[in-house]
Design an enzyme around this catalytic site. Structure first.
Site, PDB file in Angstrom:
ATOM      1  N   TYR A  52     -10.036  -9.596  -7.916  1.00  0.00           N
ATOM      2  CA  TYR A  52      -9.665 -10.889  -7.306  1.00  0.00           C
ATOM      3  C   TYR A  52     -10.434 -12.016  -8.002  1.00  0.00           C
ATOM      4  O   TYR A  52      -9.904 -13.069  -8.304  1.00  0.00           O
ATOM      5  CB  TYR A  52     -10.089 -10.898  -5.830  1.00  0.00           C
ATOM      6  CG  TYR A  52      -9.031 -10.613  -4.791  1.00  0.00           C
ATOM      7  CD1 TYR A  52      -7.994  -9.727  -5.018  1.00  0.00           C
ATOM      8  CD2 TYR A  52      -9.103 -11.229  -3.536  1.00  0.00           C
ATOM      9  CE1 TYR A  52      -7.062  -9.459  -4.035  1.00  0.00           C
ATOM     10  CE2 TYR A  52      -8.173 -10.973  -2.548  1.00  0.00           C
ATOM     11  CZ  TYR A  52      -7.158 -10.090  -2.795  1.00  0.00           C
ATOM     12  OH  TYR A  52      -6.245  -9.822  -1.810  1.00  0.00           O
ATOM     13  N   HIS A  82       3.086 -10.868  -3.660  1.00  0.00           N
ATOM     14  CA  HIS A  82       3.088 -11.415  -2.285  1.00  0.00           C
ATOM     15  C   HIS A  82       3.935 -12.690  -2.228  1.00  0.00           C
ATOM     16  O   HIS A  82       3.649 -13.588  -1.430  1.00  0.00           O
ATOM     17  CB  HIS A  82       1.673 -11.737  -1.769  1.00  0.00           C
ATOM     18  CG  HIS A  82       0.630 -10.693  -2.054  1.00  0.00           C
ATOM     19  ND1 HIS A  82       0.868  -9.349  -1.903  1.00  0.00           N
ATOM     20  CD2 HIS A  82      -0.659 -10.791  -2.477  1.00  0.00           C
ATOM     21  CE1 HIS A  82      -0.228  -8.676  -2.230  1.00  0.00           C
ATOM     22  NE2 HIS A  82      -1.165  -9.524  -2.589  1.00  0.00           N
ATOM     23  N   ASP A 110       1.759  -2.639  -2.108  1.00  0.00           N
ATOM     24  CA  ASP A 110       0.418  -3.041  -1.683  1.00  0.00           C
ATOM     25  C   ASP A 110      -0.201  -1.920  -0.846  1.00  0.00           C
ATOM     26  O   ASP A 110      -0.981  -2.162   0.076  1.00  0.00           O
ATOM     27  CB  ASP A 110       0.461  -4.351  -0.882  1.00  0.00           C
ATOM     28  CG  ASP A 110      -0.827  -5.154  -0.989  1.00  0.00           C
ATOM     29  OD1 ASP A 110      -1.703  -4.784  -1.787  1.00  0.00           O
ATOM     30  OD2 ASP A 110      -0.964  -6.142  -0.251  1.00  0.00           O
TER      31      ASP A 110
HETATM   32 ZN    ZN Z   1      -3.105  -9.002  -3.026  1.00  0.00          ZN
END
Ligand code: ZN
Length: 393
Positions: A133, A227, A288
């Protein structure tokens, strides 16, 4: 040892519709696709499968799975568990790409890579993205380019988080450097070097990507945002991104809470994007799987947490067909050929001679998964797992 398998009389979707065909599998590859094959007199050890009642599709490609779990947004006890082999195979997934998530401190690339190797030896094909991330990205060798060149399983970088309260709030320059490093590593290693982008619910949506590309030689197509069905605004921003030539990904794992609070269900998102005129090869679904699905109130306080499921990939594709009138070919494309193409996996996602023998048989009456073959080996038959993970009962 892998037997020779002859699948007879299946209605073949490669993912384009090819009609009634036979498929021969040998040595882990698709050896032949055609009509009226007969190996009865060959004296070879052949397993014959009568698939007259089935659709034959490529094995499903899941472009984003948290193999070693993820999350932890509610403290250590909310770290989600690892994925098991049958989480994938019972959902038709024969190729999966593992990533880290919010937590790149207690979840590590070494652990991710080890789990990818484990799943691979248990029967499916796995790849991973280096990075995290956060930017600067976590890497194995200290450098994104080196990771892509030197480590076979690494095919891209990400998911890097943007427009999210859990992101590292990366600057334009930081995003550029990540994409440039992945681009060079990808070129030199013959890989896609794709940048998987975790899209948050923040106001800026895709602006950080547009800013990163502007005034450079980077291409929008290198960025693969996921997403993109998180809410209506993000979905519409995704349609615009696809109109400019990009590939967008819709997440299939969800919660009732999210669906009641503006998330566009992946099946509905796929249907609407196709209706809007986006090409099937620019639309993918991913599960996911094993991510945490945290539920926040408007103040950003955590209300609860669920776990993503790899099998939601298949369930959403099925829902797109049965509830949203998406053609079987387009729905299957979004979980086979389209993700394989953006990920640069040339042996995956299609049915053709010489490609890896990853195959799913769906029952024609209810689209239930009957048979799953991965790398030429039967892993699921009549909806039951023939092969289980090392620690599965
Ligand atoms: Zn994600």
């Amino acid at each position: 040892m892998n037997n020779i398998i002859l699948i007879k009389n299946a209605e073949l979707y490669a993912p384009q519709r090819l009609g009634k065909m036979d498929v021969v599998i040998a040595g882990g590859r698709i050896a032949a696709v055609g009509n009226d094959f007969n190996l009865a007199g060959s004296n070879l050890p052949v397993t014959v499968i009568d698939a007259s009642d089935c659709y034959l599709t490529p094995g499903f490609v899941d472009s984003l799975v948290h193999f070693i779990g993820g999350g932890g947004e509610g403290g250590f006890a909310t770290r989600t568990p690892e994925m098991q082999l049958t989480d994938a195979t019972l959902g038709g997934v024969t190729t999966a790409v593992g990533v880290l998530g919010t937590d790149a401190t207690t979840r590590t690339l070494t652990n991710l890579l080890a789990k990818a190797h484990a799943l691979d030896s248990e029967g499916i094909t796995t790849y991973c993205h280096t990075g995290s991330y956060e930017i600067p990205c976590r890497t194995l060798t200290g450098n994104i380019t080196d990771d892509l060149i030197l480590i076979d399983k690494f095919i891209g970088v990400g998911e890097i988080a943007i427009s999210d309260h859990r992101s590292s709030q990366p600057t334009t320059d930081e995003i550029r450097k990540v994409a440039a490093a992945a681009r060079v590593g990808g070129i030199l290693a013959g890989k896609s070097g794709v940048v998987s982008v975790h899209m948050g619910a923040g106001e800026r949506i895709l602006l950080p990507i547009y800013q990163a590309v502007a005034g450079t030689e980077l291409k929008l197509k290198q960025f693969y945002p996921t997403h993109m069905n998180r809410n209506r605004r993000v979905f519409e921003a995704g349609l615009e991104f696809a109109t400019k030539g990009g590939v967008i990904d819709f997440t299939t794992s969800t919660t009732d809470f999210d669906l009641q609070h503006g998330e566009v269900a992946a099946a509905a998102a796929l249907a609407e994007a196709l209706e809007f005129g986006i090409k099937p090869m620019q639309l993918t679904l991913s599960s996911d799987g094993n991510a945490s699905l945290p539920i926040y109130n408007d103040e950003g306080e955590l209300l609860g947490l669920q776990v993503g499921s790899v099998q939601s990939l298949y369930q959403s594709a099925r829902q797109a067909i049965t509830q949203h009138k998406v053609s079987l070919s387009d729905a299957i494309c979004s979980i086979t050929a389209a993700p394989a193409a953006i990920l640069g996996l040339k042996q995956k996602g299609r049915i053709a001679t010489g490609l890896d023998a990853d195959i799913v048989l769906l029952r024609r009456d209810d689209l239930a998964i009957d048979t799953v073959i991965a790398k030429g080996k039967l892993l699921v038959q009549q909806g039951e797992a023939l092969v289980k993970g090392t620690f599965e009962r």
